[in-house]
Design a protein around this motif. Sequence first.
Motif, PDB file in Angstrom:
ATOM      1  N   ILE A  53       0.846  -1.183   0.000  1.00 57.64           N
ATOM      2  CA  ILE A  53       0.000   0.000   0.000  1.00 57.64           C
ATOM      3  C   ILE A  53       0.888   1.241   0.000  1.00 57.64           C
ATOM      4  CG2 ILE A  53      -1.848   1.240   1.158  1.00 57.64           C
ATOM      5  CD1 ILE A  53      -2.686  -1.478   0.134  1.00 57.64           C
ATOM      6  N   ASN A  55       0.951   5.412  -0.207  1.00 55.98           N
ATOM      7  CA  ASN A  55       0.064   6.564  -0.020  1.00 55.98           C
ATOM      8  C   ASN A  55       0.738   7.837  -0.513  1.00 55.98           C
ATOM      9  OD1 ASN A  55       1.366   8.011   2.451  1.00 55.98           O
ATOM     10  ND2 ASN A  55       1.210   5.883   3.112  1.00 55.98           N
ATOM     11  N   LEU A 160     -14.466   1.530   3.817  1.00 56.63           N
ATOM     12  CA  LEU A 160     -13.250   0.847   3.389  1.00 56.63           C
ATOM     13  C   LEU A 160     -12.918  -0.255   4.381  1.00 56.63           C
ATOM     14  CD1 LEU A 160     -10.924   3.791   2.256  1.00 56.63           C
ATOM     15  CD2 LEU A 160     -12.344   2.319   0.841  1.00 56.63           C
ATOM     16  N   VAL A 165      -4.908  -0.382   5.811  1.00 55.06           N
ATOM     17  CA  VAL A 165      -5.193   1.049   5.884  1.00 55.06           C
ATOM     18  C   VAL A 165      -5.841   1.332   7.234  1.00 55.06           C
ATOM     19  CG1 VAL A 165      -6.476   2.980   4.902  1.00 55.06           C
ATOM     20  CG2 VAL A 165      -5.445   1.269   3.396  1.00 55.06           C
ATOM     21  N   THR A 195     -10.421  10.836   1.094  1.00 55.68           N
ATOM     22  CA  THR A 195      -9.532   9.670   1.021  1.00 55.68           C
ATOM     23  C   THR A 195      -9.927   8.797  -0.160  1.00 55.68           C
ATOM     24  OG1 THR A 195      -9.299   9.689   3.435  1.00 55.68           O
ATOM     25  CG2 THR A 195      -8.611   7.697   2.289  1.00 55.68           C
ATOM     26  N   TYR A 197      -9.036   5.136  -2.261  1.00 50.58           N
ATOM     27  CA  TYR A 197      -8.344   3.845  -2.243  1.00 50.58           C
ATOM     28  C   TYR A 197      -8.464   3.221  -3.630  1.00 50.58           C
ATOM     29  CZ  TYR A 197      -6.734  -0.742  -0.793  1.00 50.58           C
ATOM     30  OH  TYR A 197      -6.016  -1.906  -0.669  1.00 50.58           O
ATOM     31  N   ASP A 199      -7.421  -0.092  -5.913  1.00 50.31           N
ATOM     32  CA  ASP A 199      -6.915  -1.463  -5.828  1.00 50.31           C
ATOM     33  C   ASP A 199      -6.113  -1.811  -7.074  1.00 50.31           C
ATOM     34  OD1 ASP A 199      -8.791  -1.924  -7.815  1.00 50.31           O
ATOM     35  OD2 ASP A 199     -10.274  -2.785  -6.461  1.00 50.31           O
ATOM     36  N   GLN A 204     -11.467   2.600  -7.961  1.00 53.07           N
ATOM     37  CA  GLN A 204     -11.290   3.574  -6.890  1.00 53.07           C
ATOM     38  C   GLN A 204     -12.527   3.622  -6.002  1.00 53.07           C
ATOM     39  OE1 GLN A 204     -10.284   7.352  -8.715  1.00 53.07           O
ATOM     40  NE2 GLN A 204      -8.107   6.855  -8.772  1.00 53.07           N
ATOM     41  N   LYS A 242      -4.410   9.529  -0.824  1.00 53.63           N
ATOM     42  CA  LYS A 242      -4.673   8.439  -1.760  1.00 53.63           C
ATOM     43  C   LYS A 242      -3.835   7.226  -1.398  1.00 53.63           C
ATOM     44  CE  LYS A 242      -4.813   7.186  -6.670  1.00 53.63           C
ATOM     45  NZ  LYS A 242      -4.559   7.623  -8.060  1.00 53.63           N
ATOM     46  N   TYR A 243      -4.505   6.071  -1.281  1.00 51.46           N
ATOM     47  CA  TYR A 243      -3.836   4.793  -1.038  1.00 51.46           C
ATOM     48  C   TYR A 243      -3.925   3.965  -2.327  1.00 51.46           C
ATOM     49  CZ  TYR A 243      -4.372   6.033   3.903  1.00 51.46           C
ATOM     50  OH  TYR A 243      -4.324   6.671   5.116  1.00 51.46           O
ATOM     51  N   THR A 244      -2.787   3.455  -2.769  1.00 52.71           N
ATOM     52  CA  THR A 244      -2.744   2.683  -4.009  1.00 52.71           C
ATOM     53  C   THR A 244      -2.128   1.318  -3.751  1.00 52.71           C
ATOM     54  OG1 THR A 244      -2.420   4.744  -5.243  1.00 52.71           O
ATOM     55  CG2 THR A 244      -1.997   2.694  -6.419  1.00 52.71           C
ATOM     56  N   GLU A 245      -2.818   0.264  -4.204  1.00 49.31           N
ATOM     57  CA  GLU A 245      -2.273  -1.092  -4.108  1.00 49.31           C
ATOM     58  C   GLU A 245      -1.264  -1.311  -5.227  1.00 49.31           C
ATOM     59  OE1 GLU A 245      -5.214  -4.098  -4.214  1.00 49.31           O
ATOM     60  OE2 GLU A 245      -5.871  -3.807  -2.149  1.00 49.31           O
TER      61      GLU A 245
END
Length: 291
Positions: A53, A55, A160, A165, A195, A197, A199, A204, A242-245
């Motif tokens: 993850i 961010n 979420l 996270v 926020t 997220y 994947d 998103q 922003k959280y990105t896998e």
Amino acid sequence: MRREVVHGFDIYRKVPKDLTQPTYTGAFISILCCVFILFLFLSELTGFIATEIVNELYVDDPDKDSGGKIDVSLNISLPNLHCDLVGLDIQDEMGRHEVGHIDNSMKIPLNQGEGCRFEGDFTVNKVPGNFHVSTHSATAQPQNPDMTHTIHKLAFGEKLQVQKVQGAFNALGGANRLSSNPLASHDYILKIVPTVYEDLSGRQRFSYQYTVANKEYVAYSHTGRIIPAIWFRYDLSPITVKYTEKRQPVYRFITTICAIIGGTFTVAGIIDSCIFTASEAWKKIQIGKMS
């Protein structure tokens, strides 16, 4: 002469004696190499399968398709206030002023009808404003409304459920004000942080974290009457989290495995060669002493 030149290009040289003669030490080092390679391989495989993850922060409105709205979910219990008196009011700086919001809301009696649990899903505009639980929408105002309460949930946007996270998506969940002054008003000042997220598939989800500060006071109307309420005053932060896998590329995984295998065997070969050379030298010394 020509034969010597041809021999110079022979890449299949004769293998040194220490690499062809089997020894117990070589067998032991070979077993250790295999175990070590297997351990590193499994470690790299676990890291390759697992997702990371990442961010980042930026200034923007991430959910432009929301129409300038934010979904809100509120679940609160007032154990000493009848359901007929409980209402939700919403107002903001765009001029919205709604008293007694009832859409997508539910009131559940508590304590044999003496208390009430309010559950509601509604939307607010993306501008500073507030929503509050009070008796303002009741047809008849009680003399001494008891606003002691417990907040079970206050969340914004999509839910979420991601273990990696850890954020303040329900910062007020579990807030207990049952021991406070029954006639006191409660102000919860919220700073909402958008926020996002994303994947591995690129999908998103849009949610909101928030920080909270609170104060408790007794409020009087212009007639001198105490009118308590539970206020949630909110403002939006311009910063988006922003959280990105992400997952390790396949080529990097293959390169790492090749490096592990090649490096391990190279180091093991050097160690085995040193041990073999030392052993041969020791044998020669012993033979020299015996002669």
